[in-house]
Design a protein around this motif. Structure first.
Motif, PDB file in Angstrom:
ATOM      1  N   PHE A 104      46.565  75.382  13.939  1.00 53.30           N
ATOM      2  CA  PHE A 104      47.582  74.045  14.621  1.00 53.30           C
ATOM      3  C   PHE A 104      47.632  74.319  15.925  1.00 53.30           C
ATOM      4  O   PHE A 104      48.092  73.467  16.742  1.00 53.30           O
ATOM      5  N   ASP A 105      47.369  75.591  16.707  1.00 54.87           N
ATOM      6  CA  ASP A 105      47.554  75.789  17.906  1.00 54.87           C
ATOM      7  C   ASP A 105      46.231  75.540  18.906  1.00 54.87           C
ATOM      8  O   ASP A 105      46.443  75.822  20.041  1.00 54.87           O
ATOM      9  N   LEU A 106      45.477  75.364  18.096  1.00 55.74           N
ATOM     10  CA  LEU A 106      43.911  75.357  18.912  1.00 55.74           C
ATOM     11  C   LEU A 106      44.046  73.978  20.090  1.00 55.74           C
ATOM     12  O   LEU A 106      44.511  72.890  19.370  1.00 55.74           O
ATOM     13  N   PRO A 107      44.072  74.270  21.343  1.00 54.19           N
ATOM     14  CA  PRO A 107      44.029  73.275  22.215  1.00 54.19           C
ATOM     15  C   PRO A 107      43.260  72.168  21.906  1.00 54.19           C
ATOM     16  O   PRO A 107      41.815  72.081  21.608  1.00 54.19           O
ATOM     17  N   PHE A 108      43.434  70.761  22.155  1.00 51.17           N
ATOM     18  CA  PHE A 108      42.999  69.665  22.042  1.00 51.17           C
ATOM     19  C   PHE A 108      42.045  69.664  20.574  1.00 51.17           C
ATOM     20  O   PHE A 108      41.047  69.007  20.503  1.00 51.17           O
ATOM     21  N   LEU A 109      42.626  70.095  19.570  1.00 50.12           N
ATOM     22  CA  LEU A 109      41.900  69.803  18.342  1.00 50.12           C
ATOM     23  C   LEU A 109      42.476  68.679  17.731  1.00 50.12           C
ATOM     24  O   LEU A 109      41.317  67.890  17.196  1.00 50.12           O
ATOM     25  N   GLY A 146      55.848  66.495  17.766  1.00 49.30           N
ATOM     26  CA  GLY A 146      54.916  65.679  18.396  1.00 49.30           C
ATOM     27  C   GLY A 146      53.826  66.251  19.271  1.00 49.30           C
ATOM     28  O   GLY A 146      54.028  67.696  19.115  1.00 49.30           O
ATOM     29  N   MET A 147      53.312  65.718  20.088  1.00 45.26           N
ATOM     30  CA  MET A 147      52.107  66.559  21.022  1.00 45.26           C
ATOM     31  C   MET A 147      52.959  66.834  22.252  1.00 45.26           C
ATOM     32  O   MET A 147      53.790  66.789  22.590  1.00 45.26           O
ATOM     33  N   ASN A 230      49.165  65.748  26.228  1.00 46.20           N
ATOM     34  CA  ASN A 230      48.875  65.615  24.818  1.00 46.20           C
ATOM     35  C   ASN A 230      47.957  66.869  24.588  1.00 46.20           C
ATOM     36  O   ASN A 230      47.281  66.668  23.416  1.00 46.20           O
ATOM     37  N   HIS A 231      48.193  68.026  24.808  1.00 39.50           N
ATOM     38  CA  HIS A 231      46.957  69.047  24.762  1.00 39.50           C
ATOM     39  C   HIS A 231      46.970  69.807  23.452  1.00 39.50           C
ATOM     40  O   HIS A 231      46.243  70.524  22.934  1.00 39.50           O
ATOM     41  N   GLY A 232      48.134  69.534  22.656  1.00 46.61           N
ATOM     42  CA  GLY A 232      48.385  70.388  21.563  1.00 46.61           C
ATOM     43  C   GLY A 232      49.621  69.825  20.757  1.00 46.61           C
ATOM     44  O   GLY A 232      50.024  68.723  21.115  1.00 46.61           O
ATOM     45  N   VAL A 233      50.034  70.345  19.737  1.00 48.50           N
ATOM     46  CA  VAL A 233      51.122  70.000  18.782  1.00 48.50           C
ATOM     47  C   VAL A 233      52.247  70.849  18.442  1.00 48.50           C
ATOM     48  O   VAL A 233      52.012  71.987  18.582  1.00 48.50           O
ATOM     49  N   ILE A 234      53.424  70.203  18.347  1.00 46.93           N
ATOM     50  CA  ILE A 234      54.286  71.215  18.052  1.00 46.93           C
ATOM     51  C   ILE A 234      54.858  70.393  16.681  1.00 46.93           C
ATOM     52  O   ILE A 234      55.462  69.333  16.636  1.00 46.93           O
ATOM     53  N   TRP A 301      41.021  69.736  31.677  1.00 47.56           N
ATOM     54  CA  TRP A 301      42.101  70.570  30.905  1.00 47.56           C
ATOM     55  C   TRP A 301      41.253  71.213  29.672  1.00 47.56           C
ATOM     56  O   TRP A 301      41.440  72.345  29.210  1.00 47.56           O
ATOM     57  N   ARG A 302      40.589  70.126  29.055  1.00 52.60           N
ATOM     58  CA  ARG A 302      39.994  70.630  27.732  1.00 52.60           C
ATOM     59  C   ARG A 302      38.909  71.564  27.976  1.00 52.60           C
ATOM     60  O   ARG A 302      38.721  72.584  27.030  1.00 52.60           O
ATOM     61  N   LYS A 303      38.109  71.650  28.947  1.00 48.68           N
ATOM     62  CA  LYS A 303      37.129  72.240  29.417  1.00 48.68           C
ATOM     63  C   LYS A 303      37.736  73.838  29.706  1.00 48.68           C
ATOM     64  O   LYS A 303      37.094  74.885  29.123  1.00 48.68           O
TER      65      LYS A 303
END
Ligand code: LMR
Length: 329
Positions: A104-109, A146-147, A230-234, A301-303
């Protein structure tokens, strides 16, 4: 009194007191770290209301918000010791118990919370609820927040270069640590209850969180810019102590499970709205600037965060990552 009469009297007293003792409600302590006016805060209160309605006189649910009873550092331990019966840590806070949940912590998944929801509802997502049983923990459901957005005490926050060398508070997650290292920033693991002061005093320059946490903890008052990454989720997993749960009378366990399912649906439906309205309140307050990002900025950011995936693929498992990716519509 003869010995026989004494025994008869003692047994009669016991028979009288036994039903009375059985009627003592089971106390269910639910501890969490956020404010009540958040998705998790609201869902916890709904759970209390539903559980006590379904099991009148049989359970009493006590909700302790805002790290009042236990904060991040202690709540999982407290659950295992039986000092509390329910907690709902963010999915980032389980990596000492299972490496799988790190997915769940992987960025931009995930593209958005709807995708997160689909993954959680999938067979792989549901399997994760039982992945810590050998450590004494049972997952009862996923709750949405949310994100995540990124905030700092700097004016400029558009591209990864803007956070180089800055200090960020992170949740206790190795994936998040790697994420900020990939950006050339300095991550620092810290309990949620300490973040406001750390931002205010400059112990850290920034943090990442949802709109509802940024609003309810007043982080927006001590940050200059919030980039809408919106790079990840909580999100959360509601967990209980396996031994306690298995030892409950079956009707109580059933009632609590039903209350949990209904509170989950209720809170998960509210989460998007709470985050959207808190975003608006932050914008209206005019204290921190909300930095919108263009497609190219998001791509940058994703890169920059991409190396994190490779680093954790082995621990998490490619099957889980693929299942999560498939949930993006
Ligand atoms: C955080 O530590 O920033 C969040 O996980 C807090 C929470 O429970 O939402």
């Amino acid at each position: 009194m003869s010995a026989r009469a004494f025994l008869a009297a003692a047994m009669a007293a016991l028979a009288l007191s036994a039903p009375a003792a059985a009627q003592q409600p089971i106390v269910v302590k639910f501890s969490h770290v956020v404010a009540e006016n958040t998705p998790k805060g609201q869902a916890a209160l709904k759970f209390k209301e539903l559980a006590e309605k379904k099991l009148p006189g049989k359970v009493q649910v006590q909700v302790f918000p805002s790290s009042q009873l236990f904060g991040d550092a202690k709540e999982l331990e407290a659950l295992l010791l039986g000092d509390v019966q329910l907690i709902a840590p963010s999915l980032s806070k389980f990596d000492r118990y299972t490496k799988k949940i790190q997915v769940f912590d992987l960025p931009f998944l995930f593209d958005d919370i709807a995708a997160v929801d689909r993954f959680q509802a999938s067979a792989k997502g549901q399997e994760l609820l039982g992945s810590m049983k050998n450590r004494g923990l049972v997952g009862l459901g996923y709750w949405h927040n949310g994100m995540k957005q990124l905030s700092t005490n700097r004016e400029k926050l558009m591209r990864p270069d803007d956070v180089k060398g800055l200090k960020f508070r992170i949740q206790a997650s190795d994936v998040l640590e790697a994420q900020f290292r990939a950006l050339g920033a300095n991550p620092q693991k810290m309990a949620f209850s300490e973040v406001y002061q750390a931002l205010q005093t400059g112990v850290v320059d920034g943090q990442e969180n949802t709109w509802s946490n940024i609003f309810s903890q007043k982080f927006f008052e001590v940050q200059k810019t919030i980039a809408e990454t919106n790079h990840g989720v909580i999100d959360y997993m509601v967990v209980t102590n396996a031994k306690w749960w298995d030892g409950l009378p079956p009707d109580v366990r059933k009632g609590l499970a039903e209350a949990m399912a209904e509170a989950t649906a209720y809170g998960n439906q509210l989460a998007d709205d709470i985050n959207a309205s808190d975003r608006k309140k932050i914008a209206d307050a005019g204290k921190a600037k909300i930095q919108k990002l263009g497609k190219d900025d998001v791509a940058a950011w994703r890169k920059a965060m991409e190396p994190v995936w490779k680093k954790f693929e082995g621990e998490i498992g490619r099957d889980l990552i693929d299942a999560a990716l498939k949930s993006n519509s």
